[in-house]
Design a protein around this motif. Structure first.
Motif, PDB file in Angstrom:
ATOM      1  N   ASP A   1      15.642  -8.662  13.461  1.00 37.78           N
ATOM      2  CA  ASP A   1      14.387  -7.998  13.074  1.00 37.78           C
ATOM      3  C   ASP A   1      13.175  -8.544  13.824  1.00 37.78           C
ATOM      4  O   ASP A   1      12.033  -8.361  13.386  1.00 37.78           O
ATOM      5  CB  ASP A   1      14.146  -8.112  11.560  1.00 37.78           C
ATOM      6  CG  ASP A   1      15.267  -7.474  10.742  1.00 37.78           C
ATOM      7  OD1 ASP A   1      15.753  -6.408  11.164  1.00 37.78           O
ATOM      8  OD2 ASP A   1      15.652  -8.061   9.718  1.00 37.78           O
ATOM      9  N   ASP A   2      13.405  -9.204  14.948  1.00 40.08           N
ATOM     10  CA  ASP A   2      12.300  -9.707  15.776  1.00 40.08           C
ATOM     11  C   ASP A   2      12.556  -9.270  17.214  1.00 40.08           C
ATOM     12  O   ASP A   2      13.433  -9.801  17.883  1.00 40.08           O
ATOM     13  CB  ASP A   2      12.201 -11.226  15.694  1.00 40.08           C
ATOM     14  CG  ASP A   2      11.013 -11.782  16.494  1.00 40.08           C
ATOM     15  OD1 ASP A   2      10.306 -10.975  17.132  1.00 40.08           O
ATOM     16  OD2 ASP A   2      10.823 -13.008  16.490  1.00 40.08           O
ATOM     17  N   MET A   3      11.791  -8.291  17.664  1.00 39.25           N
ATOM     18  CA  MET A   3      11.955  -7.760  19.016  1.00 39.25           C
ATOM     19  C   MET A   3      11.042  -8.436  20.034  1.00 39.25           C
ATOM     20  O   MET A   3      10.935  -8.003  21.176  1.00 39.25           O
ATOM     21  CB  MET A   3      11.700  -6.246  19.021  1.00 39.25           C
ATOM     22  CG  MET A   3      12.793  -5.459  18.344  1.00 39.25           C
ATOM     23  SD  MET A   3      14.388  -5.593  19.187  1.00 39.25           S
ATOM     24  CE  MET A   3      15.370  -4.435  18.218  1.00 39.25           C
ATOM     25  N   GLY A   4      10.337  -9.476  19.620  1.00 38.69           N
ATOM     26  CA  GLY A   4       9.539 -10.223  20.585  1.00 38.69           C
ATOM     27  C   GLY A   4       8.220  -9.582  20.942  1.00 38.69           C
ATOM     28  O   GLY A   4       7.685  -9.859  22.024  1.00 38.69           O
TER      29      GLY A   4
ATOM     30  N   GLN B   1       6.206  -7.428  24.698  1.00 39.00           N
ATOM     31  CA  GLN B   1       7.027  -7.778  25.862  1.00 39.00           C
ATOM     32  C   GLN B   1       8.510  -7.551  25.598  1.00 39.00           C
ATOM     33  O   GLN B   1       9.266  -7.191  26.510  1.00 39.00           O
ATOM     34  CB  GLN B   1       6.782  -9.243  26.243  1.00 39.00           C
ATOM     35  CG  GLN B   1       5.359  -9.569  26.639  1.00 39.00           C
ATOM     36  CD  GLN B   1       4.893  -8.760  27.833  1.00 39.00           C
ATOM     37  OE1 GLN B   1       5.643  -8.538  28.776  1.00 39.00           O
ATOM     38  NE2 GLN B   1       3.661  -8.293  27.783  1.00 39.00           N
ATOM     39  N   GLY B   2       8.929  -7.789  24.354  1.00 40.86           N
ATOM     40  CA  GLY B   2      10.339  -7.646  24.036  1.00 40.86           C
ATOM     41  C   GLY B   2      10.758  -6.237  23.696  1.00 40.86           C
ATOM     42  O   GLY B   2      11.897  -5.840  23.971  1.00 40.86           O
ATOM     43  N   GLU B   3       9.857  -5.470  23.117  1.00 43.00           N
ATOM     44  CA  GLU B   3      10.215  -4.138  22.641  1.00 43.00           C
ATOM     45  C   GLU B   3      10.713  -3.232  23.756  1.00 43.00           C
ATOM     46  O   GLU B   3      11.723  -2.535  23.610  1.00 43.00           O
ATOM     47  CB  GLU B   3       9.021  -3.511  21.924  1.00 43.00           C
ATOM     48  CG  GLU B   3       8.762  -4.120  20.536  1.00 43.00           C
ATOM     49  CD  GLU B   3       7.505  -3.592  19.890  1.00 43.00           C
ATOM     50  OE1 GLU B   3       6.814  -2.755  20.527  1.00 43.00           O
ATOM     51  OE2 GLU B   3       7.194  -4.020  18.760  1.00 43.00           O
ATOM     52  N   TRP B   4      10.006  -3.210  24.883  1.00 39.39           N
ATOM     53  CA  TRP B   4      10.458  -2.310  25.942  1.00 39.39           C
ATOM     54  C   TRP B   4      11.707  -2.846  26.638  1.00 39.39           C
ATOM     55  O   TRP B   4      12.546  -2.079  27.115  1.00 39.39           O
ATOM     56  CB  TRP B   4       9.341  -2.010  26.939  1.00 39.39           C
ATOM     57  CG  TRP B   4       8.935  -3.092  27.893  1.00 39.39           C
ATOM     58  CD1 TRP B   4       7.848  -3.908  27.789  1.00 39.39           C
ATOM     59  CD2 TRP B   4       9.575  -3.453  29.125  1.00 39.39           C
ATOM     60  NE1 TRP B   4       7.775  -4.761  28.866  1.00 39.39           N
ATOM     61  CE2 TRP B   4       8.824  -4.500  29.696  1.00 39.39           C
ATOM     62  CE3 TRP B   4      10.711  -2.992  29.795  1.00 39.39           C
ATOM     63  CZ2 TRP B   4       9.174  -5.100  30.903  1.00 39.39           C
ATOM     64  CZ3 TRP B   4      11.055  -3.586  30.994  1.00 39.39           C
ATOM     65  CH2 TRP B   4      10.304  -4.628  31.539  1.00 39.39           C
ATOM     66  N   ARG B   5      11.868  -4.188  26.660  1.00 35.15           N
ATOM     67  CA  ARG B   5      13.073  -4.756  27.261  1.00 35.15           C
ATOM     68  C   ARG B   5      14.323  -4.418  26.454  1.00 35.15           C
ATOM     69  O   ARG B   5      15.417  -4.299  27.005  1.00 35.15           O
ATOM     70  CB  ARG B   5      12.925  -6.270  27.396  1.00 35.15           C
ATOM     71  CG  ARG B   5      11.984  -6.703  28.513  1.00 35.15           C
ATOM     72  CD  ARG B   5      11.770  -8.208  28.521  1.00 35.15           C
ATOM     73  NE  ARG B   5      11.104  -8.666  29.740  1.00 35.15           N
ATOM     74  CZ  ARG B   5       9.791  -8.637  29.928  1.00 35.15           C
ATOM     75  NH1 ARG B   5       9.004  -8.168  28.954  1.00 35.15           N
ATOM     76  NH2 ARG B   5       9.263  -9.075  31.060  1.00 35.15           N
ATOM     77  N   CYS B   6      14.159  -4.293  25.136  1.00 34.24           N
ATOM     78  CA  CYS B   6      15.276  -3.978  24.254  1.00 34.24           C
ATOM     79  C   CYS B   6      15.502  -2.474  24.102  1.00 34.24           C
ATOM     80  O   CYS B   6      16.426  -2.054  23.392  1.00 34.24           O
ATOM     81  CB  CYS B   6      15.038  -4.599  22.879  1.00 34.24           C
ATOM     82  SG  CYS B   6      15.023  -6.414  22.875  1.00 34.24           S
TER      83      CYS B   6
ATOM     84  N   PRO C   1      22.222  -8.968  15.407  1.00 32.21           N
ATOM     85  CA  PRO C   1      22.401  -7.687  14.704  1.00 32.21           C
ATOM     86  C   PRO C   1      21.192  -6.771  14.880  1.00 32.21           C
ATOM     87  O   PRO C   1      20.046  -7.215  14.846  1.00 32.21           O
ATOM     88  CB  PRO C   1      22.546  -8.122  13.236  1.00 32.21           C
ATOM     89  CG  PRO C   1      23.064  -9.525  13.303  1.00 32.21           C
ATOM     90  CD  PRO C   1      22.410 -10.127  14.520  1.00 32.21           C
ATOM     91  N   GLY C   2      21.475  -5.492  15.091  1.00 35.04           N
ATOM     92  CA  GLY C   2      20.409  -4.510  15.261  1.00 35.04           C
ATOM     93  C   GLY C   2      20.050  -4.234  16.702  1.00 35.04           C
ATOM     94  O   GLY C   2      19.318  -3.285  16.988  1.00 35.04           O
ATOM     95  N   ARG C   3      20.557  -5.048  17.607  1.00 37.28           N
ATOM     96  CA  ARG C   3      20.276  -4.830  19.032  1.00 37.28           C
ATOM     97  C   ARG C   3      21.223  -3.790  19.613  1.00 37.28           C
ATOM     98  O   ARG C   3      22.337  -3.590  19.122  1.00 37.28           O
ATOM     99  CB  ARG C   3      20.432  -6.138  19.818  1.00 37.28           C
ATOM    100  CG  ARG C   3      19.424  -7.204  19.455  1.00 37.28           C
ATOM    101  CD  ARG C   3      18.139  -7.089  20.275  1.00 37.28           C
ATOM    102  NE  ARG C   3      17.090  -7.875  19.643  1.00 37.28           N
ATOM    103  CZ  ARG C   3      17.006  -9.200  19.718  1.00 37.28           C
ATOM    104  NH1 ARG C   3      17.897  -9.881  20.398  1.00 37.28           N
ATOM    105  NH2 ARG C   3      16.017  -9.820  19.109  1.00 37.28           N
ATOM    106  N   VAL C   4      20.806  -3.169  20.681  1.00 34.88           N
ATOM    107  CA  VAL C   4      21.626  -2.186  21.391  1.00 34.88           C
ATOM    108  C   VAL C   4      22.065  -2.744  22.737  1.00 34.88           C
ATOM    109  O   VAL C   4      23.199  -2.537  23.177  1.00 34.88           O
ATOM    110  CB  VAL C   4      20.845  -0.869  21.593  1.00 34.88           C
ATOM    111  CG1 VAL C   4      21.678   0.131  22.397  1.00 34.88           C
ATOM    112  CG2 VAL C   4      20.443  -0.275  20.252  1.00 34.88           C
TER     113      VAL C   4
END
Length: 381
Positions: free
Chosen positions: A174-177, A180-185, A227-230
């Motif tokens: 539940d932490d996409m960073g 900076q992290g959101e678009w990388r994920c 968990p939750g990552r693609v």
């Protein structure tokens, strides 16, 4: 005295880390100044950034397409463009500026596919334009010194390479960073890979630049740990080089306690070289009699072609900004030489679009290997 070049930037709007880093690094030498920009898809944010940077309002553009067209037609138009947007947009932006006859510097990875990168490589060659990909860590004096040591046979024939780039900033569910992290994920923006594209390409480029080795084939295991990552957040890659040597690469965003820990260990028939990005002032060399030497930046032991990039005396640490600035120093010198008719390919001392394409060939081979049960896959040429 060489004139000060003018550059434009695509991306790098309010709150963007990497755009600000590029601007600060370019400013260190004063070889180029920002003259134009399309900083955001939001006209309001782009104008806000232009105001912050004291940019002439008429040269703050609503789109990169408009910027390329109008700057190319101006007598005082930009000499090069800096592209600092999410991965998926690099190809179209870079292609647009190359077609407008403008030199390009682009953050890595240069595109989201090897085919796109090869097309840009061929277009830049056809147009006679320079194209830099900012693998920042290869601007360090010490990384250039290692390249020279290996080229000159200091550790003999390379037998084995161990290289890693662990970070821990995306280790938690539940932490996409943040931004900076959101678009990388996000597969739609990152190009189908996360960790390998963000960190693994740095590993591949660092080893290739320092050693000169070319990868023959790879065997990769790309994990989605949190968990939750693609997309992948932990990657392990076995490497076989064309000279028969072996390598092991590890990149991770789930290694709690690690920040920006790019590390390279190179083992040869006559010795070993060790380098750690977070302490970039030194190179450790182990000779064949097991004598251990530490060579520090700022001393005469460093090769002439590397030491020329030093900015401060020994004991005054240089870091990441200086490393990126060193890439831009070479790039702007080459742009100026192009304009003056004195350019030679031997002047290039920065990662080119060819290196960018090799990085994408590495990524695609790793993806194919991982998806097919971790099998050996040959690298595309």
């Amino acid at each position: 005295m060489a004139r000060v070049l003018k550059y434009g930037m695509v991306g790098g709007g309010p709150g963007a880390f990497i755009g600000d880093a590029h601007r600060r690094s370019i400013a260190l030498d004063g070889n180029a100044k920002l003259a134009a920009g399309a900083f955001s898809r939001s006209a309001e944010k782009s104008s806000q950034m232009a105001e912050i940077l004291h940019l002439e309002p008429s040269r703050c553009y609503a789109s990169y397409q408009e910027m390329a067209e109008k700057e190319a037609s101006r007598e005082d138009g930009i000499d090069f463009v800096v592209v600092v947007t999410p991965n998926h947009s690099h190809y179209e932006i870079c292609k647009t500026f190359l077609n407008a006859g403008i030199h390009v510097a682009c953050d890595k990875p240069v595109t989201i596919s090897h085919a796109q990168a090869k097309e840009l490589q061929e277009l830049a060659c056809e147009k006679g334009l320079l194209f830099m990909v900012t693998y920042t860590y290869m601007g360090y004096v010490t990384s250039k010194y290692i390249r020279d040591l290996i080229k000159n046979g200091e550790i003999g024939d390379i037998r084995m390479v161990m290289a890693e780039f662990p970070q821990g900033w995306l280790a938690f569910e539940d932490d996409m960073g943040g931004k900076q992290g959101e678009w990388r994920c996000d597969p739609g923006q990152s190009g189908g890979v996360n960790c390998l594209g963000d960190l693994g390409t740095h590993v591949e480029n660092a080893v290739a630049t320092m050693t000169g080795l070319k990868i023959k084939r790879v065997l990769a295991k790309m994990d989605v740990v949190v968990p939750g990552r693609v997309l992948d957040d932990n990657d392990s890659v076995l490497v076989e080089y064309e000279n028969g040597a072996s390598g092991i690469y590890w990149s991770s965003q789930v290694a709690i306690g690690y920040d920006n820990s790019l590390r390279v260990r190179i083992y040869g028939s006559k010795g070993t070289i060790l380098w750690f990005q977070e302490t970039p002032e030194k190179v450790t060399i182990i000779d064949k009699d097991n004598t251990i030497r530490e060579v520090h930046r700022g001393y005469a032991a460093v090769s002439e072609s590397a030491v020329k990039y030093g900015r401060l005396p020994s004991g005054h640490p240089e870091g990441w900004f200086e490393s990126m600035a060193n890439l831009y120093r070479s790039f702007t010198e080459c742009v100026t030489a192009k304009q003056e008719g004195s350019f030679k390919d031997s002047m290039i001392d920065y990662p080119t679009v060819t290196a960018g394409a090799e990085g994408l060939a590495f990524v695609e081979a790793c993806l194919e290997s991982s998806k097919n049960g971790n099998i050996w896959i040959d690298i595309k040429k």
